[in-house]
Every structure is written in C-alpha cells, then in structure tokens.
Design a protein around this motif. Structure first.
Motif, PDB file in Angstrom:
ATOM      1  N   GLU A   1       6.855  13.152  -0.809  1.00 56.70           N
ATOM      2  CA  GLU A   1       8.160  12.803  -1.365  1.00 56.70           C
ATOM      3  C   GLU A   1       8.369  11.295  -1.397  1.00 56.70           C
ATOM      4  N   ALA A   2       7.856  10.599  -0.396  1.00 54.93           N
ATOM      5  CA  ALA A   2       8.062   9.159  -0.317  1.00 54.93           C
ATOM      6  C   ALA A   2       7.228   8.392  -1.327  1.00 54.93           C
ATOM      7  N   ASN A   3       6.074   8.932  -1.681  1.00 54.91           N
ATOM      8  CA  ASN A   3       5.130   8.178  -2.509  1.00 54.91           C
ATOM      9  C   ASN A   3       5.043   8.641  -3.952  1.00 54.91           C
ATOM     10  N   VAL A   4       5.354   9.891  -4.224  1.00 58.02           N
ATOM     11  CA  VAL A   4       5.337  10.380  -5.604  1.00 58.02           C
ATOM     12  C   VAL A   4       6.785  10.488  -6.052  1.00 58.02           C
ATOM     13  N   ARG A   5       7.263   9.489  -6.748  1.00 56.00           N
ATOM     14  CA  ARG A   5       8.678   9.368  -7.076  1.00 56.00           C
ATOM     15  C   ARG A   5       9.132  10.416  -8.097  1.00 56.00           C
ATOM     16  N   ASN A   6       8.315  10.673  -9.090  1.00 58.17           N
ATOM     17  CA  ASN A   6       8.677  11.615 -10.144  1.00 58.17           C
ATOM     18  C   ASN A   6       7.715  12.786 -10.134  1.00 58.17           C
TER      19      ASN A   6
END
Length: 395
Positions: free
Chosen positions: A75-80
């Motif tokens: 969740e923190a690194n893959v924004r979309n």
C-alpha cells in the motif's frame, strides 16, 4: 489469493470462521500462509474472496505478522492499483485471524464467479494443466504477467513467490496475487518461496522474480513442467517456425540463466525487451539481415538459421547470441575454442551467450554420443540465433 488447492468444504456452520460484514461460504483455495474463502457481503450481496491467516498458529510462525508487513509495503509503495496486480479491497482483524478482501477470480469455465458448487477459481496453474497456450495467449499473458511484476519492481520491492497458482484471471485479465512474501529489494539468500521456481543461486531479489517469470512463460510456451526446462518437447518445430514463439523462447533463455548477472536485472527491462522485440525494434539498432530458413548440409548434420533479431542491449563491438541444438546439451566452439561461462564450465545448448565479437567465426558443436557438428563460417554481426540439429536426431 493463492489457490494451490481447491478442497471441497464438508464442514458445518459452527466451524466457519467469523469475519465482520461477510458470510464465509466455503474454502476455494489454500496456500502456505492461509486459506481463501468464497464469501458474500452481508450488505450488498456481492461475491468476494476473503483470505484468512491465523494470528496464533500452532507452529508459532508469525505468518499474519509477515502478511501485514507485506500489505503495508504494498500500500505504501504502489500508489495506484495496477490492472495486472490483484487488488486488496479491505484488510481487517478478528481475535483469531487477519483477513483481507478481494474480488473473486473468474470460474475455470471462463464465466464469472458464482455460488454454484462447481465454481473453481481460474488460475494460470489450472490453465496450464490443459497443455501449451496458443501463440496469441502466450504473448498476451506474458505481457500481463511482466507488467504486474514490473510495477512491483518499480516500487523497489520483490514478490518472491511468482508461480502459476498466484496468477489469477478476473474479467479475463491476468492478475498477479498473493503478496505474503513481498519485501523490499534484497540480494540476501532466502529459502522463502516455491522451490521449483527459485533460481539455483537462492538470492531472492528482482532477478529471482525474473527467473520465475521466465519459467512460467516456458510452461505457457511448451506445456511442459518446469523440471523439463529447457527442452521444447513436441512444440519445438512450431517454435522454430514462428517468429513470435522464438521471441518468447529467447526471452525465457535470457531470464532463466543460471548466472544471475546474465538475466534481466528486473521485470521492467524484461517487459521492455518483449515489447520492443514484438514491435521489431532492437533496443540499440544493429544491422540484422533477414535470413530465409536456410538448410546447410554438412558431413555430420544439418544447420538451420531462422530469421532473428536481437532482443537485448549489445555493446558496439559485441553481440548476444542464442544457440539451440537438437538434441540439447552440446558444447559450443567458436574458432576451435569452447565458449566458457564465468565459472569455467562450458556453455551448453540451449543458451544465450553474451558479449561475443560481432564478426565472422567458425562454429561447431560437440556432444557426447553424437560427435561433432561442423557448422562452418557464420557472421555473428548479422545472426542472433543459431538452431542446429544432427542428421540422426529424432524430429
């Protein structure tokens, strides 16, 4: 949503775990970290897949804690949300379980998920059980798999469990799922993952994901299990006759090199190589002659050199060349000298040899039991793939 098994449910309502807002109906999959249930949302009635992981397992392995860390990283690194990554709709916790909610996979018949007792989630693992995929499906699903994996690598993470059971189909689109082993990029050796898709060096970094993706494409291409790699089986002739399938075969050979330095460094470059090869654009333009399928009769065999194009970066004076023989396992000799790997062992077909001088060489192959196969002069400035067979090799 791992679906390594789809065991039938014969339990009773008292043994069904309780999670907020959802009624769990029956298990539809099970992996090393938890069980996946078919469920309905109590408010909307919509079907969902809910994965449960025990918070206090008897073996004292904190799988739930590991899964939480992985989901936080995702969740923190893959924004979309990426179209080729399985979307996580909700994460929650009860006294006994960590759970998260996803869209259910299509049915194996190609239809949508349903309440029918016959419903089984559609995964690439199940699809491969029916044999090799068509040329168009091989290309499409290879692109979708690499696109999802490239998104993870762009975010500085590695998946560490890339395998067909973790590739699901939702609305016909391949989605890479099961993020329980997701971590930040590291070159440290690890035993985490699925053994047969792990590289021999044991370093579970981005190149390990590339190795696993290459084996999956190999399975799609040949219909053979990974243990058979690099044999092409009954599809060898079709692969030799199809420029698209040859592109995938060369991609696989590069991705699955035993030496990690010879693989693509990540799925981003692997995807770029595939797309540029499909478009007929080598990454660095080199003069490539189109060769009509040539048969050169020599004293001990037959050589065929299909049309080929370079897939990967080459230095100005060097080229990467794929060598394939029937049977496999032949040593390669240029100008009378064997081609050796960095560890001193000879390269054996099929393989891709990097950094060869782009000029004319005398080529031959040696294989125990078949003798020498003398190919003759070949210009590696214009040829990027050599396919050869002994005259007595089975067709």
């Amino acid at each position: 949503m791992a679906t390594d098994s789809t065991a039938e449910w014969h339990g009773n309502s008292d043994s069904v775990p309780k999670v907020p807002d959802f009624d769990l109906l029956r298990p539809i999959g099970e992996g090393s970290f938890g069980k996946v249930w078919l469920a309905t949302n109590r408010t909307t009635g919509q079907l969902r897949a809910v994965k449960l992981i025990l918070l206090n397992p008897s073996d004292r392995v904190d799988r739930a804690g590991r899964e939480i860390v992985s989901l936080v990283r995702l969740e923190a690194n893959v924004r979309n949300q990426h179209p080729n990554l399985l979307g996580i709709q909700h994460v929650g916790q009860t006294a006994q379980h960590l759970f998260y909610v996803m869209n259910p996979a299509d049915d194996i018949t190609g239809g949508p998920a349903s309440l029918a007792d016959s419903y089984r989630p559609a995964t690439l693992k199940e699809r491969l059980e029916r044999g090799p995929l068509s040329q168009d499906d091989c290309l499409l699903l290879s692109r979708q798999l690499l696109a999802g994996l490239a998104c993870i690598h762009k975010a500085g993470m590695v998946h560490r469990d890339v395998k067909p059971a973790n590739c699901l189909f939702i609305d016909g689109e391949l989605k890479l799922g099961d993020f329980g082993l997701l971590t930040m990029t590291s070159a440290e050796p690890s035993l985490l993952g699925t053994r047969k898709y792990m590289p021999p060096d044991g370093h579970m970094d981005a190149r390990a994901d590339v190795f696993a993706a290459g084996l999956i494409i190999y399975e799609m291409l040949t219909g053979l299990p990974v243990e058979a790699f690099p044999h092409l089986g009954q599809r060898a002739r079709e692969i030799a006759d199809s420029s698209a399938l040859r592109i995938l075969n060369r991609l696989v050979l590069r991705a699955c090199q035993g030496d990690p330095k010879q693989r693509f460094p990540n799925a981003i470059e692997m995807l770029d190589a595939l797309m540029e090869a499909k478009a007929g654009r080598p990454r660095i333009p080199v003069p490539v002659r189109t060769l009509v399928l040539i048969a050169v009769v020599v004293s001990l065999g037959v050589l065929t050199v299909p049309a080929a194009i370079s897939l990967w970066h080459v230095q100005p004076d060097t080229v990467d060349v794929s060598f394939i023989t029937e049977p496999f396992g032949a040593a390669i000799y240029l100008d009378g000298r064997p081609l050796l790997q960095p560890d001193g062992k000879p390269y054996r077909t099929p393989c891709t040899v990097p950094g060869l001088p782009g000029q004319t060489h005398h080529l031959s192959f040696k294989r125990e039991g078949n003798g020498d196969l003398n190919v003759g002069e070949i210009d590696l400035e214009t040829v990027r793939e050599v396919t050869a067979r002994w005259s007595d090799a089975p067709k």
